[in-house]
Design an enzyme around this catalytic site. Structure first.
Site, PDB file in Angstrom:
ATOM      1  N   GLY A 128      -3.577  45.470  -0.826  1.00 27.31           N
ATOM      2  CA  GLY A 128      -4.010  44.093  -0.225  1.00 27.31           C
ATOM      3  C   GLY A 128      -4.951  43.554  -1.067  1.00 27.31           C
TER       4      GLY A 128
ATOM      5  CD  GLU B  99      -0.101  42.734  -1.610  1.00 23.16           C
ATOM      6  OE1 GLU B  99       1.138  42.295  -1.797  1.00 23.16           O
ATOM      7  OE2 GLU B  99      -0.700  43.643  -0.893  1.00 23.16           O
TER       8      GLU B  99
END
Length: 260
Positions: free
Chosen positions: A112, A115
């Site tokens: 994440g 991301e």
């Protein structure tokens, strides 16, 4: 608003958002994602803020991933909702924001965390940074846009390799692949981010926002990016900044844009 997991600071027209969970390598738990939604919404709405730099506290990590402890009890519906909420409230919010966002990657950017960096408009990295999407080692896959944005940035083949092997890459490799645009010594990372953003902030704010929308349109299903460009280009002619920009050019002086 007081944040528990973020540090917010302004330097001129630059808003710094620092993820402040250094003991957890700045992992993204639900509370931090909720605060990021609020912080970015506020920054985009604040007329005094021209652009944003996001980074992580401490020297080890930008964001070392999601908080996996929060995943343990989720079922299919829970996992789907987790991904959809993250996309809508944070990652797409940043990617579609009207002001430029630079990710200053200071160490690990995994899962994440990578991301989050890829949702930003520009990424630069310290020379000790490591990046990767290791989700398949947990029986998962990237769920916050990683399969889409990594493919857009580095191409299908390299995205397949990175996601399917779960291997980390170095900052020089990320530069070669086009995942980041600059690599600096760690001590110079934020100065480089400011240098880039301060240059951007001398440009017309409405034109910047229009350009972001057009570039994003190139990767949006069902949207004709060329038509979006035509429309946004035309709209620029109705702005005061356009008149100022042309006048400054003809008068051979520096433009004084007001964002109107």
């Amino acid at each position: 608003m007081e944040f528990q997991n973020l540090l917010i600071a302004d330097n001129g027209r630059i808003r710094y958002i620092t993820i402040n969970r250094e003991s957890k390598l700045n992992a993204l738990n639900k509370a931090t994602l909720a605060e990021l939604h609020t912080a970015f919404s506020d920054a985009f709405a604040n007329p005094e803020v021209g652009g944003i730099i996001i980074t992580g506290a401490g020297p080890k990590a930008f964001v070392a991933g999601a908080d996996i402890s929060e995943f343990a009890d989720l079922d299919v519906e829970g996992g789907t909702n987790l991904s959809r909420t993250g996309h809508t409230e944070v990652f797409d919010l940043i990617a579609n924001g009207s002001k430029p966002v630079i990710a200053a990657i200071n160490g690990f950017a995994l899962g994440g965390g990578l991301e989050l960096a890829m949702a930003c408009h520009i990424r630069i990295a310290s020379d000790n940074a490591k990046m990767g999407l290791p989700e398949v080692t947990l029986g998962l896959m990237p769920g916050y846009g990683g399969t889409q944005r990594l493919t857009q940035l580095v191409g299908k083949g390299k995205a397949m390799e990175m996601i399917l092997t779960a291997d980390m890459i170095t900052a020089p490799d990320a530069l070669q692949y086009g995942l980041v645009t600059h690599v600096t010594p760690a001590a110079e990372l934020l100065a480089k981010a400011e240098e880039i953003l301060n240059k951007i902030l001398t440009r017309a704010p409405q034109a910047l926002a229009a350009a972001i929308r057009c570039i994003n349109a190139a990767y949006t299903d069902g949207v004709n990016g060329y038509e979006t460009e035509i429309e946004e280009f035309g709209k620029c002619f109705g702005t005061e900044d356009f008149k100022e920009g042309v006048a400054a050019f003809l008068e051979k002086r520096k433009a004084d844009f007001k964002g109107k």
